[in-house]
Design an enzyme around this catalytic site. Structure first.
Site, short mmCIF file in Angstrom:
data_model
loop_
_atom_site.label_atom_id
_atom_site.label_comp_id
_atom_site.label_asym_id
_atom_site.label_seq_id
_atom_site.Cartn_x
_atom_site.Cartn_y
_atom_site.Cartn_z
N CYS A 60 -6.72 0.80 -0.18
CA CYS A 60 -6.67 0.11 1.10
C CYS A 60 -6.61 -1.39 0.84
O CYS A 60 -7.44 -1.93 0.09
CB CYS A 60 -7.87 0.44 1.97
SG CYS A 60 -7.77 -0.29 3.63
N CYS A 101 0.82 -1.21 0.00
CA CYS A 101 0.00 0.00 0.00
C CYS A 101 0.86 1.26 0.00
O CYS A 101 1.83 1.37 0.74
CB CYS A 101 -0.92 0.00 1.22
SG CYS A 101 -2.03 1.43 1.31
N GLN A 125 -17.31 -10.05 14.26
CA GLN A 125 -15.94 -10.47 14.00
C GLN A 125 -15.44 -9.80 12.73
O GLN A 125 -16.18 -9.64 11.75
CB GLN A 125 -15.84 -11.99 13.90
CG GLN A 125 -16.15 -12.73 15.19
CD GLN A 125 -15.12 -12.48 16.29
OE1 GLN A 125 -13.99 -12.05 16.02
NE2 GLN A 125 -15.49 -12.76 17.53
N CYS A 133 -9.20 -11.42 22.37
CA CYS A 133 -8.59 -10.45 21.46
C CYS A 133 -7.43 -9.72 22.14
O CYS A 133 -6.97 -8.70 21.63
CB CYS A 133 -9.63 -9.45 20.96
SG CYS A 133 -10.45 -8.51 22.26
N CYS A 162 -0.05 5.54 7.44
CA CYS A 162 -1.41 5.20 7.84
C CYS A 162 -1.41 4.26 9.05
O CYS A 162 -0.67 3.27 9.08
CB CYS A 162 -2.16 4.55 6.68
SG CYS A 162 -3.83 4.02 7.09
N GLU A 194 -25.25 -11.71 27.79
CA GLU A 194 -24.67 -10.52 27.16
C GLU A 194 -25.20 -9.27 27.84
O GLU A 194 -26.39 -9.19 28.16
CB GLU A 194 -25.02 -10.51 25.66
CG GLU A 194 -24.71 -9.22 24.93
CD GLU A 194 -23.25 -8.82 25.00
OE1 GLU A 194 -22.99 -7.62 25.22
OE2 GLU A 194 -22.38 -9.70 24.84
N PHE A 246 -20.58 -13.51 27.37
CA PHE A 246 -20.26 -12.37 26.50
C PHE A 246 -20.68 -12.74 25.08
O PHE A 246 -19.89 -12.69 24.14
CB PHE A 246 -18.78 -11.99 26.57
CG PHE A 246 -18.27 -11.72 27.95
CD1 PHE A 246 -18.44 -10.48 28.54
CD2 PHE A 246 -17.64 -12.71 28.68
CE1 PHE A 246 -17.96 -10.23 29.82
CE2 PHE A 246 -17.17 -12.47 29.97
CZ PHE A 246 -17.33 -11.23 30.54
#
Length: 393
Positions: A132, A49, A234, A351, A55, A279, A261
């Site tokens: 992108c 890119c 996701q 994550c 960026c 949740e 969750f």
């Protein structure tokens, strides 16, 4: 190996030599020269890119796939080592370029024109993206016409743009004002010309839908689920599939499962058996309830904040397996309760390797074994790492 050889990539993307020196934009196998320049090695690729490395959307485009995969494994291994843990870390599953189906871009008026893009590295300045290599093509295709629309709307202040690829097309939530007939007509024309599924604005008082010909959904586990404004999804479809497959493997043939969750039901709607889904986000749990009612799955959706009220040991012991997918902060209190429970197997989706390792330490101290970890690289060329892991008694 020479002390000047780059041997690994640190958490924030710098290359590190054998003697501990850091070098920006270095790949394993590069040589750090005395003047600070780099002699590129076999794992250093030409970034695809034009906006890299300014960026902030990517940090690791200079790594080939082998080095990028090793970076992911090293991040997880080092997080575990900080808590005196080891595990079988499998080869990462990497999402391909141009597959990101959700993103938050930013827009501002600059030099008399609208700039849309990601923020620069370590800066609030925006890069006006002309290409992108991580966004899905349908998302990037909206950027140029959106510049023209925001100019017609007379956007004055900086705005966030949440983009999501849904079943009906692109869903847009733009943080700006759009008042009057001319603005309404401009939005409708933009949406018709660009196949927009939904367009909403938020001037600080909450999302206001301006275009939605049919209710917007995302399909999870084969079930269309109503998609609330700005909801979590996701990042890539193949990343979602990898995490779901790992969770299914981790819990095996369990017949009673708690999905903690649960969000919109990424796992709850993809698992067999009787599912309890908890949740805290009201919009998400209402969407899951609605979708489940139409699909007739065996899912009981519960509006419950697991940070304020985690499942107790007695509640956890009712289940044969637990699926746990907390935010980046992890699930410290819920993990503490799990450590004292008798649930045979846990699929932990994370994550954040650091909070995962902390919670894994608590589970292992409670008698669980960490059987394996499946890394997933959904955020191509970024330092963001995701994983799924199996714990068992």
């Amino acid at each position: 190996m020479s002390a000047d050889t780059i041997v690994r990539v640190a958490a924030r993307g710098d290359g590190v030599t054998a003697d501990g020196r850091h070098a920006a934009l270095a790949a394993p196998g590069d040589i750090l020269n005395a003047d600070g320049s780099l002699t590129h090695g076999p794992h250093h690729q030409t970034p695809p890119c034009r906006h890299f490395p300014v960026c902030g959307g990517c940090q690791l485009q200079h790594l080939d796939d082998a080095a990028y995969a090793q970076f992911i494994v090293d991040r997880i291994a080092r997080a575990l080592a900080a808590h005196d843990l080891e595990a079988d870390i499998r080869a990462p599953i990497l999402s391909p370029p141009r597959s990101r189906r959700r993103a938050t871009l930013h827009a501002e008026t600059k030099g008399g024109r609208i700039t849309i893009g990601f923020a620069e590295q370590t800066s609030h300045a925006l890069v006006d993206i002309q290409e992108c290599h991580v966004l899905a093509p349908e998302l990037f295709a909206v950027v140029a016409p959106l510049r023209k629309l925001l100019a017609r709307l007379g956007m004055k202040r900086r705005a966030d743009i949440q983009m999501t690829s849904c079943d009906q097309g692109v869903d847009l939530l733009v943080g700006c004002r759009a008042e009057g007939l001319a603005a309404a007509e401009a939005i409708i024309a933009f949406c018709q010309d660009n196949g927009i599924a939904r367009f909403a604005v938020d001037d600080g008082l909450g999302p206001e839908t301006r275009w939605e010909p049919e209710p917007v959904t995302v399909t999870l586990g084969g079930v269309p689920v109503p998609f609330p404004h700005g909801a979590f999804l996701q990042a890539t479809a193949d990343g979602e599939a990898a995490l779901v497959a790992a969770a299914r493997e981790a819990i095996g043939s369990a017949a009673t499962i708690a999905d903690l969750f649960a969000g919109l039901g990424t796992f709850a709607l993809s698992l067999d058996g009787k599912i309890y889904a908890a949740e805290a986000a009201r919009d998400a749990i209402l969407s899951l309830k609605s979708a489940n009612a139409r699909a007739g799955r065996q899912v009981f959706a519960d509006h419950r904040d697991l940070y304020r009220r985690p499942l107790t040991v007695q509640e956890l012991d009712r289940f044969e397996a637990i699926v746990l997918d907390p935010p980046r902060a992890g699930a410290r209190d819920q993990a503490a309760a799990l450590a004292a429970a008798r649930t045979p197997s846990i699929a932990y989706v994370s994550c954040n390797p650091s909070s995962f390792a902390r919670d894994a330490r608590a589970l292992c101290d409670g008698g669980y074994s960490l059987d394996w970890i499946q890394p997933v690289g959904q955020f191509r060329w970024s330092t963001h790492v995701e994983l799924a892991a199996r714990f068992s008694r």
